[in-house]
Design an enzyme around this catalytic site. Structure first.
Site, mmCIF file in Angstrom:
data_model
loop_
_atom_site.group_PDB
_atom_site.id
_atom_site.type_symbol
_atom_site.label_atom_id
_atom_site.label_comp_id
_atom_site.label_asym_id
_atom_site.label_seq_id
_atom_site.Cartn_x
_atom_site.Cartn_y
_atom_site.Cartn_z
ATOM 1 N N HIS A 158 6.615 6.426 10.990
ATOM 2 C CA HIS A 158 7.802 5.585 10.751
ATOM 3 C C HIS A 158 9.093 6.406 10.621
ATOM 4 C CE1 HIS A 158 6.563 1.456 10.378
ATOM 5 N NE2 HIS A 158 5.731 1.648 9.376
ATOM 6 N N GLU A 208 5.631 -1.727 12.890
ATOM 7 C CA GLU A 208 4.342 -1.642 12.198
ATOM 8 C C GLU A 208 3.183 -1.325 13.137
ATOM 9 O OE1 GLU A 208 4.166 -1.058 9.318
ATOM 10 O OE2 GLU A 208 6.059 -1.822 8.567
ATOM 11 N N HIS A 249 0.527 6.994 9.274
ATOM 12 C CA HIS A 249 1.283 5.762 9.563
ATOM 13 C C HIS A 249 2.726 5.887 9.044
ATOM 14 C CE1 HIS A 249 1.501 1.183 9.769
ATOM 15 N NE2 HIS A 249 2.479 1.437 8.927
ATOM 16 N N GLU A 250 2.854 6.341 7.794
ATOM 17 C CA GLU A 250 4.197 6.391 7.177
ATOM 18 C C GLU A 250 5.061 7.509 7.787
ATOM 19 O OE1 GLU A 250 4.920 3.866 5.542
ATOM 20 O OE2 GLU A 250 2.914 3.145 5.067
ATOM 21 N N GLY A 306 0.838 -1.210 0.000
ATOM 22 C CA GLY A 306 0.000 0.000 0.000
ATOM 23 C C GLY A 306 0.862 1.245 0.000
ATOM 24 N N ALA A 307 1.901 1.238 0.862
ATOM 25 C CA ALA A 307 2.811 2.389 0.972
ATOM 26 C C ALA A 307 4.094 1.897 1.629
ATOM 27 C CB ALA A 307 2.166 3.481 1.822
ATOM 28 N N MET A 308 5.167 2.669 1.457
ATOM 29 C CA MET A 308 6.450 2.273 2.060
ATOM 30 C C MET A 308 7.148 3.512 2.595
ATOM 31 S SD MET A 308 8.740 0.108 2.885
ATOM 32 C CE MET A 308 10.322 0.533 3.611
ATOM 33 N N GLU A 309 7.671 3.389 3.842
ATOM 34 C CA GLU A 309 8.156 4.549 4.588
ATOM 35 C C GLU A 309 9.584 4.976 4.257
ATOM 36 O OE1 GLU A 309 9.010 0.900 7.325
ATOM 37 O OE2 GLU A 309 7.445 1.498 5.934
ATOM 38 N N ASN A 310 10.077 4.748 3.012
ATOM 39 C CA ASN A 310 11.446 5.154 2.666
ATOM 40 C C ASN A 310 11.741 6.526 3.278
ATOM 41 O OD1 ASN A 310 11.301 2.972 0.575
ATOM 42 N ND2 ASN A 310 9.891 4.438 -0.333
#
Length: 652
Positions: free
Chosen positions: A115, A134, A111-112, A75-79
């Site tokens: 992180h 998470e 959420h991201e 869905g999404a990634m916290e790079n």
């Protein structure tokens, strides 16, 4: 900086730009989409400031990009500083986006961004602590979006969605502890599940409630400032919160992390005493799996008369609270189910009916009762009888859960010859909801009314309400002439009901609407609708369509999950999956996390006579990263089959 957080994006992008303090924030999109990034940009700025304030640590980079990617399995990634999202989770169009989409965008951005501190600034030492990254981000996301939008009732939704999902998985023998050993890359993929995200989030909420918000925050700040730009273990966090609160945090939390499952607290009244026992709650108990002892923060009472006790034994006796009755696990802050004896339950039914109990506790009582039915510890007739007390329910949380439970009973018994009794119960309940809300979204609506309205329209149509089906046709025809005439919140249920009573011509019409749709969100509504035909051939046609280049691989699981939920998809889905598995694997990609969703959907269409067939299929078609989901799916199939046999016995 941890290597998994580096991101490189190359493409023909455009962007919106903003600033918060010295940090430059951008929403980056493919060409022609940047205007849909306004909402995300404004929210991103607010969230960044709020997190800085909460943690007492400045965001450490000069910029933060939020990037919308057209095809993205996760869905999404916290790079770090370059967070990537699916387009549907970042782009918001007030004209065509639904209330649910707006909320989902807010939750995922929150959420991201959480992180960036928890996971990025401090990174876990090893994957066994992945859950902490998470679940912490899940918990914080809810906390912060709730601050900006208190009217969304996010904590209520968290309880209905995250807690129910986590408990559903954690009541299986095939669950895993939150803190799980990880030996290989395939095992890493397996633990990105509801235990790591949702159960973990519930445990953090229970912990914050146990130590108090101020102590929880003080411990967090200490932890982040001690370990920034380094690696840490979960234990380091418990030590910090324990020190701040001067409470036995470590032993309490570890009893929830190191063993699988959660307790059922049995409460029975003896004269002026309550006898309280704890046992592991399981859908399929065996002697071997029933072990377990938790440190349970038990709260009980009513109104101002409440008590808290940390239970560390199998059984204790306490003084019964004075007054007309009481609830246990107040506010459902604890991750456990409560089984009351019949006398207490009778008092509670009266208190629910008179709304003498807060909404979250009204939710919890029948939620636990329904889970007891599925586990074979309670009769469905008793549940239906108890749910009478919710007929005039006006609060979203209990109302939506009773509705969900009645709907799942109706779906399970859809083709049974005695189903009339259950269906008419369900229809009456949903008619009441819809008559209170009306068809047309109003400016004065509560945020959650949007979810209930669409749900009620859809369920009533599927259960054959002629008036609803007629209205759906009228509204669909108006939509074709003038799309803006149909509110985004009720588009999918209307499209789906048109399919429900539709034919091959309707199917072709939906495909052409899908191809013409301007946004991914609208495309997915038509794709979802195509999964609701009653004709099996048309459902197979939808599945075949999902294999074409028209449907992105990131959305491949959607038609499978929706057809699994359609009673008319029961016979066709598993044979189709077997036949097309190799093609599917190619399209979705080896090791894709979406495979777990596809495997899990089999639980809705299979019964326990198919167990051998499913096991032998996966033996000859290994799908790494889904082994645990396969075992859980087979266990769920056995549970559903046993439950259906129990209902048959009761109602025939």
């Amino acid at each position: 900086m941890s290597t998994y957080l580096i991101y490189l994006g190359v493409g023909e992008f455009e962007y919106l730009i903003g600033k918060t303090g010295k940090v430059q924030i951008r929403v980056v999109t493919t060409k022609g989409n940047k205007s849909k990034g306004k909402y995300s940009l404004e929210l991103g700025k607010k969230l960044l400031l709020s997190y800085e304030k909460y943690f007492g640590i400045k965001y450490p980079l000069p910029k933060l990009d939020l990037i919308a990617i057209p095809d993205f399995a996760a869905g999404a990634m916290e790079n770090w500083g370059a967070i990537t999202f699916r387009e549907t989770i970042l782009l918001y169009d007030p004209k065509t986006s639904s209330t649910r989409t707006k909320q989902f965008i807010a939750e995922v951005i929150s959420h991201e961004i959480a992180h960036q501190w928890f996971g990025n600034l401090v990174t876990m030492k090893w994957w066994n602590d992945l859950w902490l990254n998470e679940s912490f981000a899940t918990f914080m996301a809810t906390k912060f979006v709730d601050k900006f939008y208190p009217e969304w009732n996010l904590w209520d939704q968290f309880i209905e969605d995250a807690m129910n999902t986590a408990m559903g998985l954690d009541a299986l023998k095939t669950t895993h502890p939150i803190d799980v050993k990880v030996n290989s890359p395939a095992e890493i993929r397996e633990i990105f599940d509801a235990i790591s995200y949702d159960k973990g989030g519930c445990i953090l909420r229970m912990l914050e409630n146990y130590v108090g918000e101020a102590n929880f925050r003080a411990g967090l700040k200490k932890y982040l400032s001690t370990f920034k730009y380094e690696n840490a273990k979960g234990q380091d966090l418990w030590n910090a919160i324990g020190k701040a609160s001067k409470m036995p945090v470590s032993t309490m939390v570890n009893s929830w992390l190191k063993q699988p499952g959660f307790p059922q607290i049995d409460i029975s009244q003896k004269n002026n005493d309550l006898v309280i026992k704890q046992n592991r709650f399981l859908m399929e108990p065996t002697k071997k799996t029933q072990k377990g002892l938790w440190h349970v923060p038990l709260t009980y009472g009513l109104g101002k008369e409440t008590k808290t006790k940390l239970i560390t034994k199998k059984s204790i006796t306490v003084k019964s609270p004075k007054g007309p009755g009481f609830v246990a696990n107040i506010g459902r802050t604890g991750f456990y189910r409560v089984k009351y004896d019949d006398g207490i339950l009778l008092d509670l039914k009266m208190l629910v009916d008179q709304k003498q109990i807060p909404p979250v506790d009204r939710w919890a009582i029948q939620n636990d009762l329904f889970a007891m039915c599925v586990a074979g510890k309670e009769d469905v007739e008793n549940y239906l009888d108890f749910s009478d007390a919710y007929f005039d329910e006006d609060s979203y949380l209990p109302q939506t859960n009773v509705a969900n439970n009645l709907n799942s009973l109706s779906s399970l018994t859809f083709f049974e010859d005695y189903a009339e009794q259950i269906h008419s119960y369900t229809i009456n309940y949903f008619r009441k909801i819809l008559s209170n809300l009306g068809w047309t979204p109003q400016k004065t609506d509560k945020h959650t009314d949007a979810f209930l309205r669409g749900f009620a329209i859809f369920v009533l149509g599927k259960l054959g309400d002629e008036n609803i089906l007629e209205q759906a046709q009228i509204k669909f025809k108006e939509f074709l002439k003038k799309p803006s005439s149909l509110h985004p919140d009720i588009r999918e249920p209307i499209f789906s009901l048109v399919a429900w009573t539709g034919n091959a011509k309707t199917h072709s019409q939906l495909i052409s609407l899908y191809k013409k749709a301007k946004t991914t969100e609208e495309k997915l509504r038509f794709l979802g609708a195509m999964c609701n035909f009653q004709n099996e051939k048309l459902l197979i046609k939808t599945l075949q369509f999902s294999q074409t280049s028209e449907v992105r691989s990131q959305n491949m699981q959607l038609p499978i999950m929706k057809i699994a939920a359609n009673p008319y998809g029961k016979k066709i889905l598993w044979p189709w999956l077997k036949k097309n598995w190799d093609k599917l694997s190619k399209k979705v990609g080896h090791g894709n996390p979406l495979f777990n969703r596809i495997v899990a959907s089999i639980a809705l269409v299979a019964d326990d006579t198919m167990e051998k067939d499913i096991k032998s299929f996966f033996k000859s078609h290994p799908t790494p990263g889904t082994e645990r989901t396969q075992a859980q799916t087979i266990e769920k199939i056995r549970i559903h089959s046993k439950f259906l046999r129990q209902i048959r016995k009761e109602f025939k």
